[in-house]
Design an enzyme around this catalytic site. Structure first.
Site, short mmCIF file in Angstrom:
data_model
loop_
_atom_site.label_atom_id
_atom_site.label_comp_id
_atom_site.label_asym_id
_atom_site.label_seq_id
_atom_site.Cartn_x
_atom_site.Cartn_y
_atom_site.Cartn_z
N SER A 1 0.84 -1.20 0.00
CA SER A 1 0.00 0.00 0.00
C SER A 1 0.87 1.25 0.00
CB SER A 1 -0.92 0.01 1.23
OG SER A 1 -0.16 0.03 2.41
N ASN B 1 -1.33 -2.34 13.15
CA ASN B 1 -2.80 -2.34 13.15
C ASN B 1 -3.39 -1.13 13.86
OD1 ASN B 1 -2.33 -4.74 11.95
ND2 ASN B 1 -3.11 -6.04 13.60
N HIS C 1 -42.80 17.17 -10.01
CA HIS C 1 -42.72 16.34 -11.24
C HIS C 1 -42.17 17.15 -12.41
CE1 HIS C 1 -45.34 13.67 -8.91
NE2 HIS C 1 -46.04 14.75 -8.65
N SER D 1 -19.10 24.12 -27.08
CA SER D 1 -18.97 22.89 -27.85
C SER D 1 -17.79 23.02 -28.79
CB SER D 1 -20.26 22.65 -28.64
OG SER D 1 -20.01 21.81 -29.74
N LYS E 1 -22.94 27.33 -28.61
CA LYS E 1 -23.37 26.66 -27.38
C LYS E 1 -22.66 27.14 -26.12
CE LYS E 1 -25.32 22.96 -27.03
NZ LYS E 1 -25.47 21.56 -26.69
N ASN F 1 -22.65 25.49 -22.42
CA ASN F 1 -23.14 24.31 -21.70
C ASN F 1 -22.81 24.39 -20.21
OD1 ASN F 1 -23.93 23.22 -24.20
ND2 ASN F 1 -21.86 22.39 -24.52
N GLU G 1 -22.85 19.69 -14.40
CA GLU G 1 -23.05 18.28 -14.74
C GLU G 1 -22.00 17.42 -14.03
OE1 GLU G 1 -24.93 19.56 -19.04
OE2 GLU G 1 -22.98 18.59 -19.01
N TYR H 1 -8.03 -7.63 13.08
CA TYR H 1 -7.47 -7.02 11.87
C TYR H 1 -7.44 -8.03 10.73
CZ TYR H 1 -4.54 -4.82 8.44
OH TYR H 1 -4.10 -4.29 7.26
N1 ARG Z 1 -0.82 -1.42 5.29
C1 ARG Z 1 -1.67 -2.03 6.28
C2 ARG Z 1 -3.07 -1.40 6.23
O1 ARG Z 1 -3.21 -0.43 5.58
C3 ARG Z 1 -1.09 -1.81 7.62
C4 ARG Z 1 -1.41 -2.84 8.63
C5 ARG Z 1 -0.75 -4.12 8.34
N2 ARG Z 1 -1.04 -5.04 9.39
C6 ARG Z 1 -0.92 -6.37 9.21
N3 ARG Z 1 -1.25 -7.09 10.22
N4 ARG Z 1 -0.51 -6.89 8.09
O2 ARG Z 1 -4.01 -1.89 6.80
#
Ligand code: ARG
Length: 520
Positions: A42, A130, A176, A295, A301, A303, A308, A335
């Site tokens: 991540s 966690n 309506h 446009s 035009k 718009n 939107e 978790y």
């Molecule tokens: N990158 C993880 C998340 O966003 C962090 C926690 C990871 N914990 C684990 N037990 N693998 O949740």
């Protein structure tokens, strides 16, 4: 961004070489690589919580030192390393500095250990990623929610001002999307201010539950160390802690309710946008060029594209809410890695929702209302019919019978409007003749036997029709002015709450900085 992305990609390539990559300071080799490495990482999405993670690391380190869980000197070295990492990221870019680890938490810890040596590993005492990640998400989300609240407050201000200016500007009111009863532009604006006030209140309410700290819950089952969770929470500006450690690391309900509140807000915005698209189409309002586009082929035009797009953001927000609810449904305690994909649902929409609020507000602030067109349209479709029926009922005719008299006349009164060259309501003399015929047919008497002619003329006049509907919350200018006064008061209260909240977070930030400065 793009420079960082490039670095991340290069680094990912380098990392696929495995053992030489330097991986392993935090993770052992068994967990270092493999084909799923990128999928599981991540690190890129965590850019959004990078600053949050530094703050959480600092607060946790300070707490560990103050509880004498780690030595003051060690804390000082860790805190200095965190400062150094922050500066390096500022000058070299996130991807260049933080590449070792599957997420920002590991990457920062690795970078700390690189700078401090093994003693840097004490930073992760008495916590887990966690509780760490849950704290980071809440920390960052607070900022983002406040930014949305500030945008909403500004747009409410715009609506209030425009409503004041247009408390007497006639506008057709629809049900309506058919002409129903005349109202005013001010009444229409005030209706959306009221809705935005509730949207703001839902976000403010969500904020109180976002602003609780999971830190110190560790993996999910607490810790043997004598941590001071309240102190760490206070250093981060949280109002308190999420008490139960298992709940603290597991729950993302605060994200779900924020997504719900954002979705509700964007539904309101979509209504504003849709009305303005319709009103532009009918020539009631001219959007400023800044909020329109043309446009590429049809040069005449103009718009209402910006609106939107505002309308479409509601789809994104509803999607985020739905996706999040689905991700969270049925997760076992405590978790689970599914949670890694929870935050991004909100990160993906919250800035767009804030922008949509600004764009809707800007479009309204700069719009020009075509008062004559609006006034003419407000009288069309025999929009004063309900007022005529009300008048008959007030004169003693049962409302259902009064409704029938007007219903019998309705088609013919509306047809008279075709004779009006400039559009607008039917000529009142001609309308009264038609109503008279209907009264004879239904009541067996002349319409002027049932009601005063002058009162009938008033009821048929769109301006007077609006002015007569002065019940609480009604469209009469007097009622809208009252509504504006209370809207201003509640907006003021909300602004005070928002400013106090922002101040609270800034104060905590300063306390954290001064805490750090005692060690560094
Ligand atoms: N990158 C993880 C998340 O966003 C962090 C926690 C990871 N914990 C684990 N037990 N693998 O949740």
């Amino acid at each position: 961004m793009s420079e960082d992305d490039a670095t991340t990609d290069e680094q990912a390539d380098a990392d696929s070489d495995g053992a030489d990559s330097g991986e392993g300071v935090v993770r052992r080799d068994r967990f270092a690589g493999g084909p799923a490495r990128e999928f599981m990482s991540s690190l890129d999405a965590d850019r959004r919580i990078f600053e949050a993670d530094l703050a959480v690391d600092r607060a946790h380190t300070l707490m560990l030192a103050e509880q004498e869980i780690i030595e003051e000197d060690t804390a000082g070295e860790i805190l200095a390393a965190l400062d150094d990492i922050e500066e390096a990221v500022e000058s070299e870019g996130y991807g260049a500095v933080l590449s070792e680890g599957e997420d920002v938490h590991e990457a920062i810890e690795t970078a700390v250990i690189e700078r401090v040596g093994p003693e840097g590993g004490r930073m992760h005492t008495a916590r887990s990623r966690n509780d760490e990640v849950a704290t980071c998400i809440r920390y960052r989300l607070r900022e983002d929610v406040i930014a949305v609240l500030e945008a909403v407050a500004e747009t409410r201000e715009v609506l209030v001002e425009a409503a004041e200016e247009h408390s007497e500007t006639l506008l057709p009111g629809y049900t309506h999307l058919q002409p129903a009863q005349p109202i005013t532009v001010g009444f229409w604006l005030a209706s959306y201010e009221a809705a935005l006030a509730r949207d703001a209140s839902r976000l403010l309410d969500a904020f109180t539950r976002i602003n609780e700290s999971p830190l110190g819950a560790a993996a999910f089952a607490g810790t043997t160390f004598d941590v001071d969770r309240q102190h760490a929470a206070a250093l981060l500006g949280f109002d308190g802690i999420v008490e139960n450690a298992m709940d603290a690391v597991s729950t993302r309900d605060f994200l779900l309710e924020t997504a719900g509140a954002l979705s509700g807000l964007s539904v309101t915005l979509s209504g504003i946008a849709e009305d303005l698209v319709v009103y532009s189409n009918r020539g009631f309002v001219d959007l400023d060029d800044d909020y329109a586009s043309t446009s590429s082929i049809m040069p005449q035009k103009k718009n209402p594209d910006s609106l939107e797009l505002v309308r479409a953001v509601a789809g994104d927000a509803a999607g985020a809410h739905q996706a999040l609810a689905t991700t969270l449904t049925g997760l076992p305690r405590s978790y689970n890695r599914d949670l890694q994909r929870a935050g991004p649902h909100v990160w993906n929409v919250i800035d767009d929702v804030a922008d949509a609020v600004d764009v809707a507000g800007g479009a309204i602030a700069t719009a020009e209302w075509n008062e004559e067109t609006c006034a003419a349209a407000a009288g069309e479709g025999f929009s004063t019919a309900t007022g005529v029926a009300d008048l008959l009922a007030q004169s003693g005719v049962p409302f259902r019978t009064a409704h029938e008299v007007v219903a019998v006349a309705a088609e013919d009164v509306a047809a008279l409007e075709d004779d009006q060259t400039a559009g607008g309501a039917a000529d009142p003399d001609a309308a009264i003749d038609v109503l008279d015929d209907a009264a004879h047919a239904v009541l067996g008497e002349s319409i002027t036997d049932a009601v005063e002619e002058s009162a009938l003329r008033s009821a048929l006049d769109p301006t007077e029709s609006v002015a007569s509907r002065d019940s609480a919350g009604g469209p009469a200018p007097s009622a809208v002015e009252d509504a504006i006064e209370s809207a201003k008061a509640s907006l003021e209260d909300d602004l005070i709450a928002i400013v106090a909240t922002r101040k609270g977070l800034e104060g905590a930030q300063e306390r954290l900085e001064s805490g750090v400065s005692e060690y560094v």
